[in-house]
Design a protein around this motif. Structure first.
Motif, PDB file in Angstrom:
ATOM      1  N   GLY A  77       0.815  -1.212   0.000  1.00  0.00           N
ATOM      2  CA  GLY A  77       0.000   0.000   0.000  1.00  0.00           C
ATOM      3  C   GLY A  77       0.844   1.256   0.000  1.00  0.00           C
ATOM      4  O   GLY A  77       0.558   2.216  -0.729  1.00  0.00           O
ATOM      5  N   LEU A  78       1.909   1.253   0.799  1.00  0.00           N
ATOM      6  CA  LEU A  78       2.796   2.414   0.835  1.00  0.00           C
ATOM      7  C   LEU A  78       3.422   2.670  -0.527  1.00  0.00           C
ATOM      8  O   LEU A  78       3.463   3.816  -1.000  1.00  0.00           O
ATOM      9  CB  LEU A  78       3.888   2.190   1.879  1.00  0.00           C
ATOM     10  N   LEU A  79       3.892   1.622  -1.171  1.00  0.00           N
ATOM     11  CA  LEU A  79       4.517   1.774  -2.492  1.00  0.00           C
ATOM     12  C   LEU A  79       3.502   2.252  -3.528  1.00  0.00           C
ATOM     13  O   LEU A  79       3.828   3.071  -4.403  1.00  0.00           O
ATOM     14  CB  LEU A  79       5.157   0.455  -2.925  1.00  0.00           C
ATOM     15  N   LEU A  80       2.284   1.753  -3.439  1.00  0.00           N
ATOM     16  CA  LEU A  80       1.249   2.209  -4.372  1.00  0.00           C
ATOM     17  C   LEU A  80       0.953   3.694  -4.163  1.00  0.00           C
ATOM     18  O   LEU A  80       0.790   4.441  -5.138  1.00  0.00           O
ATOM     19  CB  LEU A  80      -0.030   1.389  -4.180  1.00  0.00           C
ATOM     20  N   VAL A  81       0.891   4.118  -2.923  1.00  0.00           N
ATOM     21  CA  VAL A  81       0.643   5.538  -2.645  1.00  0.00           C
ATOM     22  C   VAL A  81       1.758   6.395  -3.238  1.00  0.00           C
ATOM     23  O   VAL A  81       1.502   7.363  -3.966  1.00  0.00           O
ATOM     24  CB  VAL A  81       0.523   5.780  -1.126  1.00  0.00           C
ATOM     25  N   ILE A  82       2.998   6.050  -2.926  1.00  0.00           N
ATOM     26  CA  ILE A  82       4.139   6.873  -3.347  1.00  0.00           C
ATOM     27  C   ILE A  82       4.265   6.924  -4.862  1.00  0.00           C
ATOM     28  O   ILE A  82       4.357   8.004  -5.466  1.00  0.00           O
ATOM     29  CB  ILE A  82       5.438   6.338  -2.729  1.00  0.00           C
ATOM     30  N   PHE A  83       4.250   5.746  -5.500  1.00  0.00           N
ATOM     31  CA  PHE A  83       4.592   5.713  -6.928  1.00  0.00           C
ATOM     32  C   PHE A  83       3.391   5.981  -7.830  1.00  0.00           C
ATOM     33  O   PHE A  83       3.576   6.394  -8.979  1.00  0.00           O
ATOM     34  CB  PHE A  83       5.288   4.398  -7.267  1.00  0.00           C
ATOM     35  N   SER A  84       2.169   5.795  -7.346  1.00  0.00           N
ATOM     36  CA  SER A  84       1.031   6.221  -8.150  1.00  0.00           C
ATOM     37  C   SER A  84       1.034   7.737  -8.289  1.00  0.00           C
ATOM     38  O   SER A  84       0.743   8.281  -9.368  1.00  0.00           O
ATOM     39  CB  SER A  84      -0.284   5.752  -7.522  1.00  0.00           C
ATOM     40  N   LEU A  85       1.396   8.422  -7.213  1.00  0.00           N
ATOM     41  CA  LEU A  85       1.485   9.881  -7.274  1.00  0.00           C
ATOM     42  C   LEU A  85       2.643  10.324  -8.153  1.00  0.00           C
ATOM     43  O   LEU A  85       2.507  11.246  -8.974  1.00  0.00           O
ATOM     44  CB  LEU A  85       1.642  10.448  -5.861  1.00  0.00           C
ATOM     45  N   ALA A  86       3.791   9.650  -8.006  1.00  0.00           N
ATOM     46  CA  ALA A  86       4.969  10.035  -8.788  1.00  0.00           C
ATOM     47  C   ALA A  86       4.732   9.824 -10.280  1.00  0.00           C
ATOM     48  O   ALA A  86       5.181  10.627 -11.108  1.00  0.00           O
ATOM     49  CB  ALA A  86       6.183   9.225  -8.337  1.00  0.00           C
ATOM     50  N   ARG A  87       4.027   8.749 -10.631  1.00  0.00           N
ATOM     51  CA  ARG A  87       3.831   8.404 -12.049  1.00  0.00           C
ATOM     52  C   ARG A  87       2.650   9.134 -12.674  1.00  0.00           C
ATOM     53  O   ARG A  87       2.364   8.947 -13.855  1.00  0.00           O
ATOM     54  CB  ARG A  87       3.685   6.892 -12.183  1.00  0.00           C
ATOM     55  N   THR A  88       1.959   9.951 -11.899  1.00  0.00           N
ATOM     56  CA  THR A  88       0.856  10.755 -12.434  1.00  0.00           C
ATOM     57  C   THR A  88       1.064  12.238 -12.128  1.00  0.00           C
ATOM     58  O   THR A  88       0.095  13.001 -12.052  1.00  0.00           O
ATOM     59  CB  THR A  88      -0.492  10.276 -11.866  1.00  0.00           C
ATOM     60  N   ASN A  89       2.321  12.609 -11.932  1.00  0.00           N
ATOM     61  CA  ASN A  89       2.688  14.013 -11.728  1.00  0.00           C
ATOM     62  C   ASN A  89       1.964  14.660 -10.545  1.00  0.00           C
ATOM     63  O   ASN A  89       1.574  15.832 -10.593  1.00  0.00           O
ATOM     64  CB  ASN A  89       2.429  14.827 -13.005  1.00  0.00           C
ATOM     65  N   ARG A  90       1.810  13.878  -9.461  1.00  0.00           N
ATOM     66  CA  ARG A  90       1.182  14.416  -8.255  1.00  0.00           C
ATOM     67  C   ARG A  90       2.083  14.225  -7.033  1.00  0.00           C
ATOM     68  O   ARG A  90       1.598  14.132  -5.899  1.00  0.00           O
ATOM     69  CB  ARG A  90      -0.168  13.723  -8.012  1.00  0.00           C
ATOM     70  N   ALA A  91       3.383  14.196  -7.267  1.00  0.00           N
ATOM     71  CA  ALA A  91       4.326  13.942  -6.176  1.00  0.00           C
ATOM     72  C   ALA A  91       4.251  15.003  -5.083  1.00  0.00           C
ATOM     73  O   ALA A  91       4.642  14.750  -3.940  1.00  0.00           O
ATOM     74  CB  ALA A  91       5.748  13.856  -6.725  1.00  0.00           C
ATOM     75  N   ASP A  92       3.734  16.179  -5.414  1.00  0.00           N
ATOM     76  CA  ASP A  92       3.626  17.232  -4.408  1.00  0.00           C
ATOM     77  C   ASP A  92       2.629  16.876  -3.301  1.00  0.00           C
ATOM     78  O   ASP A  92       2.617  17.503  -2.238  1.00  0.00           O
ATOM     79  CB  ASP A  92       3.214  18.555  -5.070  1.00  0.00           C
ATOM     80  N   LYS A  93       1.818  15.854  -3.543  1.00  0.00           N
ATOM     81  CA  LYS A  93       0.850  15.417  -2.536  1.00  0.00           C
ATOM     82  C   LYS A  93       1.374  14.266  -1.686  1.00  0.00           C
ATOM     83  O   LYS A  93       0.657  13.756  -0.813  1.00  0.00           O
ATOM     84  CB  LYS A  93      -0.455  15.002  -3.219  1.00  0.00           C
ATOM     85  N   SER A  94       2.622  13.869  -1.905  1.00  0.00           N
ATOM     86  CA  SER A  94       3.154  12.680  -1.231  1.00  0.00           C
ATOM     87  C   SER A  94       3.219  12.828   0.280  1.00  0.00           C
ATOM     88  O   SER A  94       2.931  11.880   1.020  1.00  0.00           O
ATOM     89  CB  SER A  94       4.552  12.350  -1.769  1.00  0.00           C
ATOM     90  N   ALA A  95       3.617  13.992   0.763  1.00  0.00           N
ATOM     91  CA  ALA A  95       3.781  14.170   2.209  1.00  0.00           C
ATOM     92  C   ALA A  95       2.470  13.874   2.939  1.00  0.00           C
ATOM     93  O   ALA A  95       2.441  13.085   3.900  1.00  0.00           O
ATOM     94  CB  ALA A  95       4.261  15.587   2.519  1.00  0.00           C
ATOM     95  N   ALA A  96       1.395  14.470   2.473  1.00  0.00           N
ATOM     96  CA  ALA A  96       0.105  14.257   3.122  1.00  0.00           C
ATOM     97  C   ALA A  96      -0.378  12.828   2.925  1.00  0.00           C
ATOM     98  O   ALA A  96      -0.884  12.197   3.868  1.00  0.00           O
ATOM     99  CB  ALA A  96      -0.929  15.248   2.579  1.00  0.00           C
TER     100      ALA A  96
END
Length: 222
Positions: free
Chosen positions: A132-151
Motif C-alpha cells: 500500500g505504501l509503495l502504491l501511494v508513493i509511486f502512483s502519485l509520482a507516475r501521475t505528476n502528483r508527487a507534491d501530494k506525497s507528504a500528506a
C-alpha cells in the motif's frame, strides 16, 4: 550526492526517533491502555512523516526506506550506484534514531527488543502495509502528483497502524532500528527477518502492478 545522503541519514534518524520516541512516550502517558498507546504512536508518526517528507523531499526524495529506494531504482529514477549509498544511510540513520529516542527518555541507549512479532498474520500484514505504501508513493509520482506525497504517505501510514496487525513497519531500515529499543515500538531481532522478507515481497508485487495501473512512456523511465 553528499547532500542527498545527509538528508536520508538525518531524515531516517528523525523518523526512527518519532516512531520509537512516541511509542515510549505513549507507554509513559497511558500505561494501562494499549489502544490509546497505539493511537498516540500512530498520530505522532503520521504527522511526523508529513513534516519530514516536506523537509527532505527536495533534497533526496525523502525515501528513508530501502524498499522505496529499490522500487525507484527499478523504475530508473534512482541510479543503482545511488541506491547502494542510500540504503546504508537509511539503516544507520534509523539505528541512530533508536539510540536518540531511548536516550531522550532516560533509557539505556541500546536495549534489544523482546517483542516477538513473527507470525503469518504479521508477515501478511507487512506485505499489505508495504504494498500500500509503495502504491501511494509511486502512483502519485507516475501521475505528476508527487507534491501530494507528504500528506498521502502520512495519512496512509497513520491508517495502516490500525488496519494491519503488524502496525505497519513497511520499511526494512526502521525494522532494524526498532530492534534496538525494548519498548512499545520494538521488535525482537528474531522477528525482523520475516518482516524484511515480507517488505521485499511487497516490492516484487508492486513493480508490475504499478506498471499495469500507471503506464508511462518508455522515455520517462530512464
Amino acid at each position: 550526492m553528499t547532500r542527498a545522503l545527509v538528508a536520508e541519514f538525518v531524515g531516517s534518524l528523525l523518523l526512527a526517533a518519532v516512531v520509537i520516541g512516541s511509542g515510549i512516550a505513549a507507554q509513559h502517558l497511558s500505561p494501562n491502555d494499549i489502544g490509546l498507546q497505539l493511537l498516540e504512536n500512530a498520530a505522532a508518526t503520521a504527522v511526523g512523516l508529513f513534516a519530514l517528507i516536506l523537509v527532505f523531499g527536495p533534497v533526496s526524495g525523502a525515501h528513508f526506506n530501502p524498499v522505496v529506494s529499490l522500487v525507484d531504482a527499478v523504475f530508473g529514477n534512482l541510479p543503482w550506484r545511488h541506491f547502494f549509498r542510500y540504503v546504508p544511510a537509511q539503516v544507520i540513520g534509523c539505528a541512530s534514531g533508536a539510540v536518540v529516542a531511548n536516550t531522550m527518555f532516560d533509557a539505556a541507549p541500546i536495549s534489544i527488543a523482546t517483542t516477538d512479532r513473527a507470525t503469518w498474520p504479521h508477515a501478511l500484514s507487512e506485505v499489505v502495509a508495504t504494498l500500500g505504501l509503495l502504491l501511494v508513493i509511486f502512483s502519485l509520482a507516475r501521475t505528476n502528483r508527487a507534491d501530494k506525497s507528504a500528506a498521502a504517505v502520512g495519512a496512509y501510514i497513520g491508517a495502516a497502524y490500525w488496519f494491519t496487525s503488524s502496525t505497519s513497519f513497511a520499511n526494512p531500515a526502521i525494522t532494524l532500528g526498532r530492534t534496538l529499543s525494548d519498548s512499545f515500538a520494538g521488535i525482537a531481532p528474531s522477528s525482523a527477518p520475516a518482516y524484511i522478507t515480507a517488505q521485499l515481497v511487497a516490492a516484487v508485487i508492486a513493480v508490475p502492478l504499478l506498471r499495469l495501473l500507471y503506464p508511462v512512456a518508455p522515455q520517462h523511465e530512464h
